[in-house]
Design a protein around this motif. Structure first.
Motif, PDB file in Angstrom:
ATOM      1  N   SER A  53       0.893  -1.212   0.052  1.00 31.00           N
ATOM      2  CA  SER A  53      -0.183   0.095   0.084  1.00 31.00           C
ATOM      3  C   SER A  53       0.803   1.218  -0.130  1.00 31.00           C
ATOM      4  N   PHE A  54       2.083   1.260   0.728  1.00 25.75           N
ATOM      5  CA  PHE A  54       3.001   2.185   0.846  1.00 25.75           C
ATOM      6  C   PHE A  54       3.463   2.839  -0.522  1.00 25.75           C
ATOM      7  N   GLN A  55       3.842   1.353  -1.442  1.00 29.86           N
ATOM      8  CA  GLN A  55       4.330   1.718  -2.537  1.00 29.86           C
ATOM      9  C   GLN A  55       3.489   2.090  -3.741  1.00 29.86           C
ATOM     10  N   VAL A  56       2.304   1.581  -3.606  1.00 27.45           N
ATOM     11  CA  VAL A  56       1.394   2.320  -4.536  1.00 27.45           C
ATOM     12  C   VAL A  56       0.952   3.813  -4.030  1.00 27.45           C
ATOM     13  N   ALA A  57       0.738   4.149  -3.027  1.00 29.11           N
ATOM     14  CA  ALA A  57       0.597   5.448  -2.395  1.00 29.11           C
ATOM     15  C   ALA A  57       1.664   6.341  -2.987  1.00 29.11           C
ATOM     16  N   HIS A  58       2.928   5.932  -2.901  1.00 28.96           N
ATOM     17  CA  HIS A  58       4.100   6.861  -2.985  1.00 28.96           C
ATOM     18  C   HIS A  58       4.159   7.079  -4.326  1.00 28.96           C
ATOM     19  N   ALA A  59       3.909   6.126  -5.319  1.00 29.80           N
ATOM     20  CA  ALA A  59       4.100   6.340  -6.693  1.00 29.80           C
ATOM     21  C   ALA A  59       2.884   6.805  -7.449  1.00 29.80           C
ATOM     22  N   LEU A  60       1.821   6.941  -6.961  1.00 31.86           N
ATOM     23  CA  LEU A  60       0.486   6.985  -7.985  1.00 31.86           C
ATOM     24  C   LEU A  60      -0.405   8.085  -7.296  1.00 31.86           C
ATOM     25  N   TYR A  61      -0.198   8.122  -5.685  1.00 30.34           N
ATOM     26  CA  TYR A  61      -1.498   9.252  -5.089  1.00 30.34           C
ATOM     27  C   TYR A  61      -0.720  10.161  -4.293  1.00 30.34           C
ATOM     28  N   PRO A  62      -1.513  11.480  -4.202  1.00 26.42           N
ATOM     29  CA  PRO A  62      -1.142  12.403  -3.328  1.00 26.42           C
ATOM     30  C   PRO A  62      -1.296  12.184  -1.764  1.00 26.42           C
ATOM     31  N   SER A  63      -1.770  11.077  -1.290  1.00 24.44           N
ATOM     32  CA  SER A  63      -1.721  10.798   0.041  1.00 24.44           C
ATOM     33  C   SER A  63      -2.069   9.054   0.367  1.00 24.44           C
ATOM     34  N   LEU A  64      -1.472   8.675   1.354  1.00 23.90           N
ATOM     35  CA  LEU A  64      -1.791   7.385   1.904  1.00 23.90           C
ATOM     36  C   LEU A  64      -3.296   7.141   1.900  1.00 23.90           C
ATOM     37  N   ASP A  65      -3.869   7.778   2.720  1.00 22.67           N
ATOM     38  CA  ASP A  65      -5.362   7.840   2.939  1.00 22.67           C
ATOM     39  C   ASP A  65      -6.292   7.652   1.524  1.00 22.67           C
ATOM     40  N   PHE A  66      -5.782   8.570   0.612  1.00 19.98           N
ATOM     41  CA  PHE A  66      -6.406   8.491  -0.536  1.00 19.98           C
ATOM     42  C   PHE A  66      -6.518   6.996  -1.347  1.00 19.98           C
ATOM     43  N   ALA A  67      -4.896   6.730  -1.480  1.00 16.95           N
ATOM     44  CA  ALA A  67      -4.718   5.573  -1.907  1.00 16.95           C
ATOM     45  C   ALA A  67      -5.442   4.321  -1.299  1.00 16.95           C
ATOM     46  N   GLN A  68      -5.392   4.268  -0.020  1.00 17.13           N
ATOM     47  CA  GLN A  68      -6.037   3.239   0.804  1.00 17.13           C
ATOM     48  C   GLN A  68      -7.511   3.080   0.408  1.00 17.13           C
ATOM     49  N   ARG A  69      -8.125   4.150   0.226  1.00 12.12           N
ATOM     50  CA  ARG A  69      -9.505   4.133  -0.057  1.00 12.12           C
ATOM     51  C   ARG A  69      -9.914   3.569  -1.338  1.00 12.12           C
ATOM     52  N   ARG A  70      -8.938   3.732  -2.149  1.00 17.16           N
ATOM     53  CA  ARG A  70      -9.123   3.319  -3.568  1.00 17.16           C
ATOM     54  C   ARG A  70      -8.684   1.948  -3.806  1.00 17.16           C
ATOM     55  N   LEU A  71      -7.886   1.692  -3.156  1.00 14.35           N
ATOM     56  CA  LEU A  71      -7.446   0.265  -2.878  1.00 14.35           C
ATOM     57  C   LEU A  71      -8.501  -0.871  -2.382  1.00 14.35           C
ATOM     58  N   ARG A  72      -9.403  -0.029  -1.406  1.00 12.25           N
ATOM     59  CA  ARG A  72     -10.177  -0.919  -0.544  1.00 12.25           C
ATOM     60  C   ARG A  72     -11.464  -1.335  -1.718  1.00 12.25           C
ATOM     61  N   LYS A  73     -11.786  -0.160  -2.344  1.00 11.01           N
ATOM     62  CA  LYS A  73     -12.833  -0.080  -3.409  1.00 11.01           C
ATOM     63  C   LYS A  73     -12.388  -1.387  -4.562  1.00 11.01           C
ATOM     64  N   LEU A  74     -11.228  -1.186  -5.109  1.00 13.28           N
ATOM     65  CA  LEU A  74     -10.604  -2.195  -6.082  1.00 13.28           C
ATOM     66  C   LEU A  74     -10.777  -3.716  -5.740  1.00 13.28           C
ATOM     67  N   CYS A  75     -10.456  -3.749  -4.224  1.00 14.42           N
ATOM     68  CA  CYS A  75     -10.589  -5.123  -3.733  1.00 14.42           C
ATOM     69  C   CYS A  75     -12.007  -5.515  -3.747  1.00 14.42           C
ATOM     70  N   GLN A  76     -12.782  -4.724  -3.299  1.00 17.85           N
ATOM     71  CA  GLN A  76     -14.212  -5.101  -3.158  1.00 17.85           C
ATOM     72  C   GLN A  76     -14.861  -5.533  -4.554  1.00 17.85           C
ATOM     73  N   VAL A  77     -14.273  -5.208  -5.650  1.00 16.34           N
ATOM     74  CA  VAL A  77     -14.902  -5.816  -6.987  1.00 16.34           C
ATOM     75  C   VAL A  77     -13.899  -6.827  -7.571  1.00 16.34           C
ATOM     76  N   GLU A  78     -13.118  -7.144  -6.641  1.00 14.22           N
ATOM     77  CA  GLU A  78     -12.267  -8.093  -7.169  1.00 14.22           C
ATOM     78  C   GLU A  78     -11.201  -7.899  -8.219  1.00 14.22           C
ATOM     79  N   LEU A  79     -10.878  -6.662  -8.257  1.00 13.96           N
ATOM     80  CA  LEU A  79      -9.851  -6.476  -9.182  1.00 13.96           C
ATOM     81  C   LEU A  79      -8.326  -6.782  -8.596  1.00 13.96           C
ATOM     82  N   LEU A  80      -8.430  -6.532  -7.326  1.00 11.36           N
ATOM     83  CA  LEU A  80      -7.185  -6.795  -6.593  1.00 11.36           C
ATOM     84  C   LEU A  80      -7.479  -7.657  -5.428  1.00 11.36           C
ATOM     85  N   ALA A  81      -6.333  -8.183  -5.008  1.00 14.21           N
ATOM     86  CA  ALA A  81      -6.635  -9.037  -3.955  1.00 14.21           C
ATOM     87  C   ALA A  81      -5.539  -8.465  -3.143  1.00 14.21           C
TER      88      ALA A  81
END
Length: 288
Positions: A31-59
């Motif tokens: 999660s830290f790598q994703v946030a660092h590379a692609l998002y303005p904040s860790l919180d923003f990244a974590q919210r998006r990552l949770r949504k992507l997991c909910q629809v099985e795009l990510l695990a």
């Protein structure tokens, strides 16, 4: 295509597609790598990552931590994410059992820390480029791309080169640009587990590869300690190595949080001091 596929695909952002492509190529990101590379904040990244997991795009998973506490979440492609990437690339989607086996392999691989270290190097470059308009990570290829003998060849190479069997397999290949400069490089991510003689042998393999292809890119050794860096340069000198090699140590001068783009690269046989990544230059001819 089924309805869930179409519904999810229509909601994906460009940043989502970049992330899915990275995970398809590079396996696992925290999660830290994703946030660092692609998002303005860790919180923003974590919210998006949770949504992507909910629809099985990510695990996601958390590796066991023997010393206690918890690791950050580690992300891999989910079933739907695997299918979307395959279709976007014009490939046949893998069977569900194939995608499931790949996820199991990634979550249970013994060398996961090494893979994450390599990915950290490149996500650091991507993060720098995200916040510096004059910089860009133009290419990031994984070690898996070099599993075949033709991986180092280009379309313009003569057919006779197809018979050559490379003796090296870099941990990654990158092309980074900044302020009008550009460097292509092979990365060797070193954890200190291999003897220095093995690192020297790798350089010999790159030198042979350059002689065959006529293309010579610097080999970057990203080392875990400045002591090992010193010893490596001593061994390179003793072995008479003249192929372009640059080194940097994570612990050097207290720069644990330094970016690989910073002025911390020491080119072997050059006395100009530490250089920035982009200053390591363009592909050069083989120096023997």
């Amino acid at each position: 295509m089924d309805e869930p596929f179409l519904r999810v695909q229509s909601r994906l952002t460009d940043r989502d597609h970049v992330l899915l492509g990275w995970l398809a190529d590079h396996g696992v990101l925290t999660s830290f790598q994703v946030a660092h590379a692609l998002y303005p904040s860790l919180d923003f990244a974590q919210r998006r990552l949770r949504k992507l997991c909910q629809v099985e795009l990510l695990a996601r998973f958390r590796p066991f931590r023997a010393e206690g506490g918890t690791h950050p979440y580690h992300y891999v492609l989910g079933q739907l994410g695997t299918e979307i990437v395959a279709i976007a690339r014009g490939e046949d989607p893998p069977r569900k059992d194939q995608a499931r086996r790949r996820r199991w392999h990634l979550t249970n691989r013994a060398n996961l820390p090494h893979l994450l270290g390599v990915n950290q190097f490149f996500t650091d470059l991507a993060a720098y480029a995200r916040t510096h308009p004059s910089a860009s990570l133009d290419r990031w290829w994984p070690a898996s791309r070099y599993a075949t003998r033709s991986a180092f060849l280009e379309e313009s190479d003569p057919p006779t080169l197809a018979a050559y069997i490379p003796k090296v397999r870099p941990d990654g290949y990158g092309v980074f640009s900044e302020d009008g400069g550009r460097v292509s490089f092979y990365l060797e991510y070193d954890t200190g587990s291999e003897p220095l003689t093995t690192l020297i042998a790798k350089v010999d393999g790159y030198r042979e590869l350059a002689h065959v292809t006529g293309r010579s890119y610097p080999v970057l050794f990203w080392l875990h300690s400045s002591v090992r860096e010193l010893h490596l340069h001593q061994r390179l000198t003793a072995a008479g190595v003249r192929y372009p090699v640059a080194t940097a140590a994570v612990d050097a001068a207290g720069q644990q949080a330094a970016s690989p783009t910073d002025r911390q690269w020491l080119m072997h046989r050059f006395s100009t001091g530490r250089q920035r990544l982009v200053d390591l230059g363009h592909p050069r001819s083989v120096d023997v």
